[in-house]
Design a protein around this motif. Structure first.
Motif, PDB file in Angstrom:
ATOM      1  N   ARG A 176      13.586   6.060   9.130  1.00 45.92           N
ATOM      2  CA  ARG A 176      12.880   5.430  10.107  1.00 45.92           C
ATOM      3  C   ARG A 176      13.274   4.559  10.152  1.00 45.92           C
ATOM      4  NH1 ARG A 176       7.465   5.512   9.589  1.00 45.92           N
ATOM      5  NH2 ARG A 176       7.697   7.847   8.736  1.00 45.92           N
ATOM      6  N   VAL A 177      13.397   3.367   9.912  1.00 51.37           N
ATOM      7  CA  VAL A 177      14.170   2.013   9.718  1.00 51.37           C
ATOM      8  C   VAL A 177      15.352   2.539  10.375  1.00 51.37           C
ATOM      9  CG1 VAL A 177      14.887  -0.298   8.639  1.00 51.37           C
ATOM     10  CG2 VAL A 177      12.236   1.387   8.611  1.00 51.37           C
ATOM     11  N   ILE A 178      16.084   3.273   9.582  1.00 55.95           N
ATOM     12  CA  ILE A 178      17.977   3.326   9.794  1.00 55.95           C
ATOM     13  C   ILE A 178      18.010   3.594  11.396  1.00 55.95           C
ATOM     14  CG2 ILE A 178      20.198   4.896   9.053  1.00 55.95           C
ATOM     15  CD1 ILE A 178      18.864   1.849   7.440  1.00 55.95           C
ATOM     16  N   THR A 179      17.167   4.448  11.813  1.00 56.97           N
ATOM     17  CA  THR A 179      17.008   5.418  12.816  1.00 56.97           C
ATOM     18  C   THR A 179      16.721   4.528  14.251  1.00 56.97           C
ATOM     19  OG1 THR A 179      16.339   7.234  11.707  1.00 56.97           O
ATOM     20  CG2 THR A 179      16.374   7.286  13.972  1.00 56.97           C
ATOM     21  N   LEU A 180      15.439   3.658  13.786  1.00 62.80           N
ATOM     22  CA  LEU A 180      15.410   2.470  14.445  1.00 62.80           C
ATOM     23  C   LEU A 180      16.804   1.606  15.535  1.00 62.80           C
ATOM     24  CD1 LEU A 180      11.394   0.912  13.525  1.00 62.80           C
ATOM     25  CD2 LEU A 180      12.443   2.637  15.980  1.00 62.80           C
ATOM     26  N   GLU A 196      26.650  -9.959  20.028  1.00 63.82           N
ATOM     27  CA  GLU A 196      26.520  -8.266  19.659  1.00 63.82           C
ATOM     28  C   GLU A 196      27.271  -9.004  18.920  1.00 63.82           C
ATOM     29  OE1 GLU A 196      28.837  -4.539  20.261  1.00 63.82           O
ATOM     30  OE2 GLU A 196      28.741  -4.760  21.551  1.00 63.82           O
ATOM     31  N   ALA A 197      28.296  -9.804  18.578  1.00 66.89           N
ATOM     32  CA  ALA A 197      28.866  -9.905  17.565  1.00 66.89           C
ATOM     33  C   ALA A 197      27.886 -10.413  15.744  1.00 66.89           C
ATOM     34  CB  ALA A 197      29.350 -11.926  17.400  1.00 66.89           C
ATOM     35  N   PRO A 198      27.188 -10.533  15.841  1.00 66.86           N
ATOM     36  CA  PRO A 198      25.974 -10.011  14.785  1.00 66.86           C
ATOM     37  C   PRO A 198      25.414  -9.270  14.698  1.00 66.86           C
ATOM     38  CG  PRO A 198      25.251 -12.213  16.055  1.00 66.86           C
ATOM     39  CD  PRO A 198      26.268 -11.567  16.904  1.00 66.86           C
ATOM     40  N   PHE A 199      25.885  -8.486  15.525  1.00 66.01           N
ATOM     41  CA  PHE A 199      25.022  -6.862  15.389  1.00 66.01           C
ATOM     42  C   PHE A 199      25.077  -6.020  14.024  1.00 66.01           C
ATOM     43  CE2 PHE A 199      23.786  -2.598  15.939  1.00 66.01           C
ATOM     44  CZ  PHE A 199      22.020  -2.911  15.883  1.00 66.01           C
ATOM     45  N   MET A 200      26.864  -5.777  13.546  1.00 70.00           N
ATOM     46  CA  MET A 200      27.042  -4.924  11.990  1.00 70.00           C
ATOM     47  C   MET A 200      26.460  -5.620  11.191  1.00 70.00           C
ATOM     48  SD  MET A 200      27.246  -2.195  13.015  1.00 70.00           S
ATOM     49  CE  MET A 200      27.913  -1.449  11.857  1.00 70.00           C
ATOM     50  N   PRO A 201      26.813  -7.123  11.066  1.00 72.77           N
ATOM     51  CA  PRO A 201      27.436  -7.560   9.658  1.00 72.77           C
ATOM     52  C   PRO A 201      25.117  -7.576   9.260  1.00 72.77           C
ATOM     53  CG  PRO A 201      28.659  -8.880  11.184  1.00 72.77           C
ATOM     54  CD  PRO A 201      27.904  -7.833  12.148  1.00 72.77           C
ATOM     55  N   ILE A 241      21.003  -4.930   6.536  1.00 76.11           N
ATOM     56  CA  ILE A 241      19.908  -3.714   6.803  1.00 76.11           C
ATOM     57  C   ILE A 241      19.826  -2.418   5.800  1.00 76.11           C
ATOM     58  CG2 ILE A 241      18.302  -2.079   8.177  1.00 76.11           C
ATOM     59  CD1 ILE A 241      18.371  -4.731   9.982  1.00 76.11           C
ATOM     60  N   VAL A 242      21.487  -2.072   5.294  1.00 74.98           N
ATOM     61  CA  VAL A 242      21.442  -0.840   4.780  1.00 74.98           C
ATOM     62  C   VAL A 242      21.694  -0.926   3.284  1.00 74.98           C
ATOM     63  CG1 VAL A 242      23.358   0.993   4.359  1.00 74.98           C
ATOM     64  CG2 VAL A 242      22.388   0.306   7.197  1.00 74.98           C
ATOM     65  N   ALA A 243      22.434  -2.483   3.234  1.00 79.01           N
ATOM     66  CA  ALA A 243      22.242  -2.051   1.807  1.00 79.01           C
ATOM     67  C   ALA A 243      20.878  -2.360   0.907  1.00 79.01           C
ATOM     68  CB  ALA A 243      23.433  -3.711   1.771  1.00 79.01           C
ATOM     69  N   HIS A 253      12.671  -6.629   4.492  1.00 74.27           N
ATOM     70  CA  HIS A 253      12.715  -5.781   3.126  1.00 74.27           C
ATOM     71  C   HIS A 253      11.726  -4.807   3.289  1.00 74.27           C
ATOM     72  CE1 HIS A 253      15.132  -9.174   1.596  1.00 74.27           C
ATOM     73  NE2 HIS A 253      14.366 -10.121   2.531  1.00 74.27           N
ATOM     74  N   PRO A 254      12.293  -3.623   2.003  1.00 71.80           N
ATOM     75  CA  PRO A 254      11.202  -3.028   2.184  1.00 71.80           C
ATOM     76  C   PRO A 254      10.041  -2.833   2.369  1.00 71.80           C
ATOM     77  CG  PRO A 254      12.882  -1.931   0.928  1.00 71.80           C
ATOM     78  CD  PRO A 254      13.563  -3.470   1.396  1.00 71.80           C
ATOM     79  N   HIS A 255       9.747  -4.188   1.251  1.00 73.86           N
ATOM     80  CA  HIS A 255       8.251  -3.935   0.698  1.00 73.86           C
ATOM     81  C   HIS A 255       7.383  -4.574   1.531  1.00 73.86           C
ATOM     82  CE1 HIS A 255      10.115  -7.998   0.105  1.00 73.86           C
ATOM     83  NE2 HIS A 255       8.923  -8.505   1.150  1.00 73.86           N
ATOM     84  N   GLU A 256       8.052  -5.032   2.517  1.00 78.73           N
ATOM     85  CA  GLU A 256       6.719  -5.988   3.750  1.00 78.73           C
ATOM     86  C   GLU A 256       6.626  -4.315   5.320  1.00 78.73           C
ATOM     87  OE1 GLU A 256       9.702 -10.291   4.151  1.00 78.73           O
ATOM     88  OE2 GLU A 256      10.188  -8.012   5.691  1.00 78.73           O
ATOM     89  N   HIS A 257       7.357  -3.187   4.604  1.00 77.14           N
ATOM     90  CA  HIS A 257       6.360  -2.091   5.411  1.00 77.14           C
ATOM     91  C   HIS A 257       4.917  -1.500   5.048  1.00 77.14           C
ATOM     92  CE1 HIS A 257       7.098   1.226   7.909  1.00 77.14           C
ATOM     93  NE2 HIS A 257       8.243   0.790   8.497  1.00 77.14           N
ATOM     94  N   PRO A 258       4.181  -1.366   6.156  1.00 79.61           N
ATOM     95  CA  PRO A 258       3.226  -0.882   5.885  1.00 79.61           C
ATOM     96  C   PRO A 258       3.022   0.708   5.066  1.00 79.61           C
ATOM     97  CG  PRO A 258       3.145  -0.554   7.982  1.00 79.61           C
ATOM     98  CD  PRO A 258       4.514  -2.021   7.582  1.00 79.61           C
TER      99      PRO A 258
END
Length: 427
Positions: A20-24, A122-127, A132-134, A199-204
């Motif tokens: 869901r996070v990656i899709t957002l 836009e420059a920082p988007f992919m980094p 986030i993917v990692a 980070h994953p642990h922050e997601h409710p």
């Protein structure tokens, strides 16, 4: 049986949370990338309003990439310094802002300024997206994750082609299209920022099972990823691979951004399509590219971890470059506009397998140098984007659109040949 059912239920929850996070992030990138095609579709009207030549058009279309290149390193530094989520949220809102004010441009110079603002933010988007993917996906799912997000550029161009061309026709003005799409981008950016966690642990909605799965898989992937080496430096053969990676990515990017920036004008002026039909054709072309990039990620993940993974990746690049090259070469011999668009769709589907280039840094460099090699990869794409618009404008003005397509075929050939000289190692 009940245990299996429970495990399957946990798996469904686990998948729905991290994906869901990656899709957002994918949705955010898709919406924001509408601006890439909006200028191209509006260029016939802009040309009429501002009386600019094809060479000047090329400069305007390329100006975005000047700032994009310049802000790559500062953007990456900010991602590490303040976090991927904050960078994504703030820069995406300003990205939409500069897209909107492009509709207020009073001439070529002010339009260039708005494109420079777009490129800078836009420059920082992919980094940030890569980080986030990692942090959110295990190694076995990262090919799909990064290619899904990266495919948002193609899908944004596809959706944008329909939306922007329709807005221009409805309002009789390219300015209204810029203002509306820019405001929508800002709203979506804010909503995604509210829902995405660093980070994953922050997601409710995260579960202990999922946290354990992500952390254990990510640790294992980090331990084994990269090229076996003494850990101190990049070897001579790997330096050559980095050079071929740079040139191959540049060739790929010139085909992609060439079609983004000059594709709609080619359809209008060379193929005689109306604005609405060119928008529809552009939609199908970039939709095909989106499906191609996602398909490449799925195929790649199926072979990940196997002895044949590097060979599979090489074959994907071979198919990608070959079909892209042949489709572009054949356009000069095709009279039917419908057949021409179909051929471009097929070529672009395979072309977008090139999104898998994001896997190469981890396969040719020691772990300590992956960030640097990834920066080289990203820079190569932006060099291609910065040059292709200007070169295309010069070619169109002096030799015509057919010659421009042969130039893109040459770029596809560069991508095809260089991809086969990269020495890939299994991850």
């Amino acid at each position: 049986m009940s245990v299996t059912y429970e495990n399957n239920s946990v798996k469904r929850i686990r998948m729905s949370t991290r994906w869901r996070v990656i899709t957002l992030i994918f949705v955010l990138y898709t919406i924001n990338c509408i601006d890439r095609i909006s200028l191209s579709l509006a260029m016939p009207g802009i040309t009429k309003d501002f009386a600019i030549s094809p060479e000047v058009q090329g400069i305007i279309l390329s100006s975005f990439f000047w700032a994009y290149c310049a802000f790559q390193l500062p953007g990456g530094y900010l991602v590490d310094r303040i976090g991927a989520k904050r960078v994504l949220g703030v820069t995406s809102i300003f990205w939409g802002f500069f897209a909107a004010i492009g509709g207020l441009a009073m001439g070529g110079f002010t339009l260039i300024l708005s494109r420079l603002g777009l490129g800078a933010f836009e420059a920082p988007f992919m980094p940030a997206a890569n980080k986030i993917v990692a942090q959110w996906l295990p190694g076995s799912e990262r090919s799909r994750g990064i290619t899904l997000i990266d495919s948002g550029a193609a899908l944004g161009s596809a959706v944008g082609a329909i939306i922007v061309s329709s807005l221009i026709v409805w309002f009789g003005s390219w300015r209204a299209a810029f203002l509306i799409t820019g405001i929508i981008s800002m709203v979506i950016a804010y909503l995604v920022y509210r829902r995405v966690k660093e980070h994953p642990h922050e997601h409710p909605a995260i579960t202990e099972k999922e946290l354990e799965f992500i952390s254990s898989s990510s640790h294992e992937d980090t331990h084994h990823a990269g090229v076996p080496s003494n850990g101190d430096s990049i070897g001579k053969s790997n330096k050559l691979s980095i050079l071929f990676m740079f040139l191959g990515r540049m060739g790929f990017a010139m085909v992609f951004f060439g079609l983004v920036t000059w594709g709609p004008s080619y359809l209008v002026h060379e193929r005689g399509m109306s604005l609405q039909y060119s928008g529809l054709a552009t939609f199908f072309i970039f939709l095909a590219g989106t499906l191609g990039e996602i398909s490449g990620g799925i195929i790649s993940d199926r072979f990940r971890g196997k002895a044949t993974f590097s060979r599979t990746l090489r074959l994907l690049f071979l198919a990608s470059g070959t079909v892209s090259l042949l489709s572009l070469l054949s356009l000069g011999h095709i009279q039917s506009s419908f057949v021409a668009v179909a051929v471009i769709c097929i070529g672009f589907y395979f072309e977008m397998f090139g999104g898998l280039y994001w896997l190469i840094p981890g396969m040719i460099a020691p772990h300590k140098n992956i960030g640097f090699v990834g920066g080289v990869l990203n820079f190569a794409g932006q060099v291609g984007g910065a040059t292709v618009g200007i070169v295309s404008g010069i070619i169109v003005q002096h030799y015509g659109y057919s010659t421009m397509m042969y130039y893109y075929a040459g770029c596809a050939a560069l991508y095809l040949v260089c991809s086969q000289f990269i020495k890939l190692k299994n991850q």
